[in-house]
Motif scaffolding. Structure first.
Motif, mmCIF file in Angstrom:
data_model
loop_
_atom_site.group_PDB
_atom_site.id
_atom_site.type_symbol
_atom_site.label_atom_id
_atom_site.label_comp_id
_atom_site.label_asym_id
_atom_site.label_seq_id
_atom_site.Cartn_x
_atom_site.Cartn_y
_atom_site.Cartn_z
ATOM 1 N N PRO A 154 13.889 6.493 -2.760
ATOM 2 C CA PRO A 154 12.508 6.150 -3.151
ATOM 3 C C PRO A 154 12.576 4.811 -3.917
ATOM 4 N N ILE A 155 13.713 4.087 -4.625
ATOM 5 C CA ILE A 155 13.478 2.818 -5.115
ATOM 6 C C ILE A 155 13.241 1.937 -4.032
ATOM 7 N N ALA A 156 14.192 2.194 -3.039
ATOM 8 C CA ALA A 156 14.214 0.831 -1.929
ATOM 9 C C ALA A 156 13.069 1.195 -1.112
ATOM 10 N N PHE A 157 12.707 2.601 -1.068
ATOM 11 C CA PHE A 157 11.587 2.823 -0.106
ATOM 12 C C PHE A 157 10.119 1.841 -0.947
ATOM 13 N N VAL A 158 9.960 2.133 -2.143
ATOM 14 C CA VAL A 158 8.842 1.661 -2.990
ATOM 15 C C VAL A 158 8.897 0.078 -2.865
ATOM 16 N N ASN A 159 10.137 -0.288 -3.091
ATOM 17 C CA ASN A 159 10.219 -1.820 -3.154
ATOM 18 C C ASN A 159 9.980 -2.365 -1.807
ATOM 19 N N ALA A 160 10.217 -1.807 -0.570
ATOM 20 C CA ALA A 160 9.828 -2.344 0.731
ATOM 21 C C ALA A 160 8.395 -2.334 0.599
ATOM 22 N N LEU A 161 7.476 -1.373 0.162
ATOM 23 C CA LEU A 161 6.035 -1.166 0.348
ATOM 24 C C LEU A 161 5.247 -2.233 -0.489
ATOM 25 N N LEU A 162 6.100 -2.506 -1.717
ATOM 26 C CA LEU A 162 5.646 -3.547 -2.684
ATOM 27 C C LEU A 162 5.560 -4.924 -2.445
ATOM 28 N N ASP A 163 6.198 -5.293 -1.287
ATOM 29 C CA ASP A 163 6.989 -6.508 -1.225
ATOM 30 C C ASP A 163 5.822 -7.780 -0.763
ATOM 31 N N GLY A 164 4.490 -7.165 -0.911
ATOM 32 C CA GLY A 164 3.349 -8.056 -0.548
ATOM 33 C C GLY A 164 3.016 -8.332 0.741
ATOM 34 N N ARG A 165 3.441 -7.660 1.715
ATOM 35 C CA ARG A 165 3.093 -7.662 3.038
ATOM 36 C C ARG A 165 2.045 -6.994 3.656
ATOM 37 N N ALA A 166 1.431 -6.078 2.531
ATOM 38 C CA ALA A 166 0.436 -5.114 2.862
ATOM 39 C C ALA A 166 -0.710 -5.266 1.610
ATOM 40 N N ASP A 167 -2.066 -5.181 1.814
ATOM 41 C CA ASP A 167 -2.875 -5.026 0.632
ATOM 42 C C ASP A 167 -3.267 -3.700 0.363
ATOM 43 N N GLY A 168 -2.849 -2.729 1.337
ATOM 44 C CA GLY A 168 -3.136 -0.981 1.260
ATOM 45 C C GLY A 168 -2.281 -0.287 1.976
ATOM 46 N N LEU A 169 -1.927 0.916 1.888
ATOM 47 C CA LEU A 169 -1.045 1.725 2.889
ATOM 48 C C LEU A 169 -1.739 2.846 3.196
ATOM 49 N N LEU A 170 -1.495 3.432 4.504
ATOM 50 C CA LEU A 170 -1.952 4.586 4.860
ATOM 51 C C LEU A 170 -0.813 5.182 5.368
ATOM 52 N N PHE A 171 -0.410 6.336 4.759
ATOM 53 C CA PHE A 171 0.476 7.354 4.902
ATOM 54 C C PHE A 171 0.012 8.202 5.976
ATOM 55 N N LEU A 172 0.915 8.312 6.968
ATOM 56 C CA LEU A 172 0.770 9.245 7.884
ATOM 57 C C LEU A 172 1.728 10.540 7.875
ATOM 58 N N ALA A 173 1.264 11.685 7.510
ATOM 59 C CA ALA A 173 1.684 12.943 7.301
ATOM 60 C C ALA A 173 3.061 12.923 6.114
ATOM 61 N N PRO A 174 2.969 12.208 5.165
ATOM 62 C CA PRO A 174 3.963 12.178 4.224
ATOM 63 C C PRO A 174 4.476 13.369 3.850
ATOM 64 N N ILE A 175 5.960 13.401 3.385
ATOM 65 C CA ILE A 175 6.696 14.546 3.250
ATOM 66 C C ILE A 175 5.987 15.145 1.827
ATOM 67 N N VAL A 176 6.082 16.297 1.594
ATOM 68 C CA VAL A 176 5.514 17.109 0.465
ATOM 69 C C VAL A 176 6.126 16.451 -0.808
ATOM 70 N N ASP A 177 5.397 16.424 -1.916
ATOM 71 C CA ASP A 177 6.217 15.850 -3.123
ATOM 72 C C ASP A 177 7.063 14.988 -3.012
ATOM 73 N N SER A 178 6.600 13.657 -2.212
ATOM 74 C CA SER A 178 7.290 12.618 -1.913
ATOM 75 C C SER A 178 7.453 11.794 -3.357
ATOM 76 N N PRO A 179 8.381 11.341 -3.997
ATOM 77 C CA PRO A 179 8.179 10.657 -5.071
ATOM 78 C C PRO A 179 7.808 9.347 -5.058
ATOM 79 N N ALA A 180 7.783 8.734 -3.696
ATOM 80 C CA ALA A 180 7.333 7.297 -3.680
ATOM 81 C C ALA A 180 5.788 7.348 -3.758
ATOM 82 N N LEU A 181 4.925 8.236 -3.553
ATOM 83 C CA LEU A 181 3.649 8.285 -3.740
ATOM 84 C C LEU A 181 2.990 8.238 -5.398
ATOM 85 N N GLY A 182 3.880 9.006 -5.918
ATOM 86 C CA GLY A 182 3.552 8.887 -7.481
ATOM 87 C C GLY A 182 3.912 7.373 -8.023
ATOM 88 N N GLN A 183 5.017 6.761 -7.567
ATOM 89 C CA GLN A 183 5.411 5.635 -8.096
ATOM 90 C C GLN A 183 4.533 4.395 -7.670
#
Length: 324
Positions: A154-183
């Motif tokens: 989760p930590i590496a995953f979240v850091n990768a998604l918050l590195d400034g490359r995107a202004d917003g994120l579209l998740f396609l079929a994320p896993i249930v109870d993904s901790p990344a979504l909450g973070q």
């Protein structure tokens, strides 16, 4: 300089000091000069909005508004002059500078469920990505597909998604109870397709229960009571809801629910083939099989053919999704 260069070229490749017409100092100088001129690379910098403003005698902000379509309006005549000057001066927007100034990348990030071989060949993924690209194009946004991430970290995953490359994120079929979504919630705009609801973020999904109920009703109306099921990943909302809906519909219609006729196909054609082969080779076998997506249904039909069975004469097959 030309005579020195001629002397240098005549001795090119010879040891320093071996040519009587050129000193070691001049040799080093001409060597550097020759390397620079032989690269044939223009060192002229591209024009900036300041150059355009100076060329037209207008303010930098006016040029910026004209090129970016706002935020303040610019008259059509002035805008046309700015665009003409930009073309004349060979102005090219600096995306990095724009991002640093605005704090935006003008890019939408697409995060698939998981990285698998031939991901873009999946009808589900291709359809989602195609719709995303079309909508982004209409809004003047780029689309970035994240292809290197690890949802189990989760930590590496979240850091990768918050590195400034995107202004917003579209998740396609994320896993249930993904901790990344909450973070990620509250840190970046999020939208979810085929996933659980996350408070404060839009989500889009289909009516799994109604769709499965209609499929089972169709098979029952054809006279089937021995109905098998190929289900998908049970870490995904679609996998869970479609299997639950299958059991509920079978109970409602009084069908014969057998655990040995319920198999995991992983939402893939190969998974459908392998699981379907085992179901069809069993005795007794079901007379109809409901597949939680069309990719598994396609694999199941191939398995039936490999066993010498005909569809629908020997076995009826229904797939969920209406894939092309």
């Amino acid at each position: 300089l030309r005579s020195v260069n001629v002397a240098y070229l005549g001795a090119f490749g010879a040891p320093a000091g071996s040519h009587p017409h050129i000193s070691e100092k001049n040799l080093r100088f001409v060597e550097k000069w020759h390397i620079i001129t032989s690269r044939n690379v223009s060192t002229t910098m591209s024009a900036t909005i300041k150059d355009i403003a100076r060329h037209l005698g207008v303010s930098v902000s006016t040029v910026s508004y004209a090129l970016n379509g706002g935020p303040r309006p610019v008259g059509n005549v002035v805008r046309a002059r700015v665009l003409a000057a930009a073309s004349e001066l060979d102005y090219r927007p600096n995306h990095l500078a724009r991002t640093l100034i605005t704090g935006r990348s003008f890019t939408i990030g697409v995060v698939p469920t998981e990285l698998t071989t031939n991901l873009t060949k999946s009808p589900y993924f291709a359809g989602c990505l195609d719709g995303t690209v079309n909508a982004a194009e209409a809004l003047g946004q780029d689309v970035l597909l994240y292809t290197r991430f690890d949802q189990t970290s989760p930590i590496a995953f979240v850091n990768a998604l918050l590195d400034g490359r995107a202004d917003g994120l579209l998740f396609l079929a994320p896993i249930v109870d993904s901790p990344a979504l909450g973070q990620l919630s509250g840190k970046i705009p999020i939208a979810i397709a085929s996933g659980m609801d996350v408070p404060g973020h839009p989500s889009f999904t289909c009516d799994n229960r109604t769709g499965v109920h209609q499929a089972i009703a169709h098979l029952v109306n054809l006279g089937h009571t021995r109905i098998g099921n190929l289900h998908g990943n049970l870490h995904l909302v679609d996998g869970i809801e479609r299997l639950d809906a299958f059991r509920a519909a079978m109970a409602e219609y009084g069908g014969d629910i057998r655990d040995e006729w319920i198999a995991y196909g992983g939402f893939t054609p190969m998974g459908g083939f392998d699981a379907g082969y085992n179901l069809l080779a069993a005795s007794p076998r079901p007379t109809a099989i409901f597949c939680a997506n069309d990719e598994m249904a396609a694999g199941l039909i191939q398995a039936a053919y490999s066993l010498g069975l005909s569809v629908p004469e020997d076995i009826s097959v229904v797939g969920f999704d209406d894939a092309p």
